[in-house]
Design a protein around this motif. Structure first.
Motif, PDB file in Angstrom:
ATOM      1  N   UNK A  91      21.682 -10.745 -21.752  1.00 49.93           N
ATOM      2  CA  UNK A  91      22.974 -11.263 -21.296  1.00 49.93           C
ATOM      3  C   UNK A  91      23.929 -11.296 -22.485  1.00 49.93           C
ATOM      4  N   UNK A  92      25.185 -10.970 -22.235  1.00 47.65           N
ATOM      5  CA  UNK A  92      26.176 -10.951 -23.309  1.00 47.65           C
ATOM      6  C   UNK A  92      27.493 -11.534 -22.831  1.00 47.65           C
ATOM      7  N   UNK A 110      31.897 -13.604 -30.217  1.00 46.15           N
ATOM      8  CA  UNK A 110      31.168 -13.173 -29.034  1.00 46.15           C
ATOM      9  C   UNK A 110      29.684 -13.414 -29.230  1.00 46.15           C
ATOM     10  N   UNK A 111      28.956 -13.474 -28.121  1.00 49.67           N
ATOM     11  CA  UNK A 111      27.501 -13.594 -28.184  1.00 49.67           C
ATOM     12  C   UNK A 111      26.901 -12.422 -27.411  1.00 49.67           C
ATOM     13  N   UNK A 112      26.137 -11.614 -28.113  1.00 50.20           N
ATOM     14  CA  UNK A 112      25.610 -10.369 -27.551  1.00 50.20           C
ATOM     15  C   UNK A 112      24.096 -10.371 -27.714  1.00 50.20           C
ATOM     16  N   UNK A 113      23.411  -9.953 -26.670  1.00 49.34           N
ATOM     17  CA  UNK A 113      21.957  -9.903 -26.704  1.00 49.34           C
ATOM     18  C   UNK A 113      21.500  -8.456 -26.580  1.00 49.34           C
ATOM     19  N   UNK A 114      20.626  -8.022 -27.476  1.00 47.86           N
ATOM     20  CA  UNK A 114      20.056  -6.685 -27.442  1.00 47.86           C
ATOM     21  C   UNK A 114      18.550  -6.777 -27.607  1.00 47.86           C
ATOM     22  N   UNK A 164      21.558  -0.223 -29.981  1.00 47.34           N
ATOM     23  CA  UNK A 164      20.258  -0.865 -29.992  1.00 47.34           C
ATOM     24  C   UNK A 164      19.075   0.041 -30.235  1.00 47.34           C
ATOM     25  N   UNK A 165      19.245   1.331 -30.353  1.00 49.43           N
ATOM     26  CA  UNK A 165      18.122   2.222 -30.614  1.00 49.43           C
ATOM     27  C   UNK A 165      18.617   3.513 -31.205  1.00 49.43           C
ATOM     28  N   UNK A 166      17.743   4.261 -31.837  1.00 49.49           N
ATOM     29  CA  UNK A 166      18.118   5.557 -32.384  1.00 49.49           C
ATOM     30  C   UNK A 166      17.948   6.574 -31.267  1.00 49.49           C
ATOM     31  N   UNK A 167      19.047   6.981 -30.674  1.00 46.27           N
ATOM     32  CA  UNK A 167      19.000   7.857 -29.511  1.00 46.27           C
ATOM     33  C   UNK A 167      19.324   9.270 -29.937  1.00 46.27           C
TER      34      UNK A 167
END
Length: 334
Positions: free
Chosen positions: A137-138, A148-152, A62-65
């Protein structure tokens, strides 16, 4: 399904790092793993590409870490409680014991069920101090055979079933994780991916160029292991009995891990963090009972310009694991 957020395996003509671009990069890496064989049998060239991904980009969804210099105090912070004399390794052993107590009697999930997670995310931007929060929530298929259902960051992603040729590292499927060792020494070897000091740090393409570098040092190899251990907690997973505890004990064996006694998770809970030198991400545990709380990281928005990343909009991020369980269908909560 997300497992690597951003990799350096981008083609020269790839557009700036949109969500789609990140997904495409991850997919290329996964296809390459499949072509080379099982994760445990990677060729040296591909294995070190994965290793560099782990150490150079921190591989957090979810991000450039960015794996840069640790921004905590590295061992200072508040020293007014019983945590004051506890080392990072000792803390991890206590966290492992806590994990074993909390997971005792946990039923083995069925393949047709879903892993439910509820995560609180707090992001603070370095430039202006602006803060944003999300509650994600995922519902992830236990064996990857169902959608699947994934939340970011508040955005919902509907992931198709994993293909039979799709390889995740570390795996998300319960059956595959159940084959992982729970003896800390053997697990640490798995997290190191068989890399040794006889290997080269680089031999990989970045953009349109080829980068070659020095031999791997032990600290590089341990950095790979630490990054892979973090990955086990980034993407929603239900751990088989003893694997979470063994992960903490394996990390405890990594030389140089450090403790930050003045940490806080995404819910504002007082914690203590364990990190690896020069990495901007860390595990966070409860300061009283050593329960695993979440992750701390540093990241940015990045564009690919002339084969190189240009980072901007730097931020610090805290992730708090609020709930983890197994349910029978998408939308159901434990």
């Amino acid at each position: 399904m997300d497992d690597l957020t951003v990799v350096r395996e981008f083609e020269a003509d790839v557009a700036p790092l949109t969500d789609d671009a990140r997904f495409a990069a991850r997919a290329r890496l996964r296809r390459a793993i499949v072509r080379e064989g099982r994760p445990g049998d990677l060729s040296r060239r591909l294995m070190l590409r994965v290793a560099v991904v782990g150490t150079a980009t921190a591989a957090v969804a979810g991000g450039v870490v960015v794996a840069g210099r640790h921004y905590g105090d590295g061992g200072g912070g508040a020293d007014t409680s019983r945590m004051g004399t506890l080392s990072a390794a000792e803390l991890l052993h206590k966290a492992a014991a806590r994990s074993r107590v909390d997971s005792a009697g946990t039923p083995i999930p069925r393949d047709d069920q879903y892993v439910y997670t509820k995560m609180f995310v707090t992001r603070t931007y370095v430039k202006d101090g602006k803060r944003r929060t999300w509650t994600d929530e995922s519902w992830m298929s236990v064996d990857g055979s169902k959608p699947s259902r994934r939340q970011e960051y508040g955005k919902v992603h509907r992931d198709p079933p994993l293909g039979k040729h799709q390889v995740m590292w570390p795996p998300t499927e319960y059956a595959k994780l159940a084959q992982w060792p729970t003896e800390p020494g053997k697990l640490l070897d798995r997290l190191r991916m068989g890399i040794s000091t006889d290997d080269k740090m680089a031999d990989m393409s970045v953009g349109s160029g080829e980068v070659r570098g020095r031999p791997m040092r032990q600290e590089d190899i341990d950095g790979v292991a630490f990054a892979n251990a973090v990955q086990l907690f980034v993407v929603p997973r239900i751990m088989p009995p003893g694997l979470e505890a063994a992960t903490f004990e394996a990390v405890a064996r990594i030389h140089g891990i450090r403790i930050d006694r003045d940490a806080m998770d995404g819910l504002g809970r007082k914690g203590v963090a364990v990190s690896y030198p020069k990495f901007d991400f860390a595990f966070i545990f409860d300061a009283t009972d050593y329960t695993y709380l979440g992750l701390r990281l540093k990241g940015s928005t990045a564009d690919l310009v002339d084969g190189k990343f240009e980072h901007h909009d730097w931020y610090h991020e805290l992730r708090a694991r609020d709930e983890l369980g197994v349910v029978d269908r998408i939308g159901q909560r434990p």
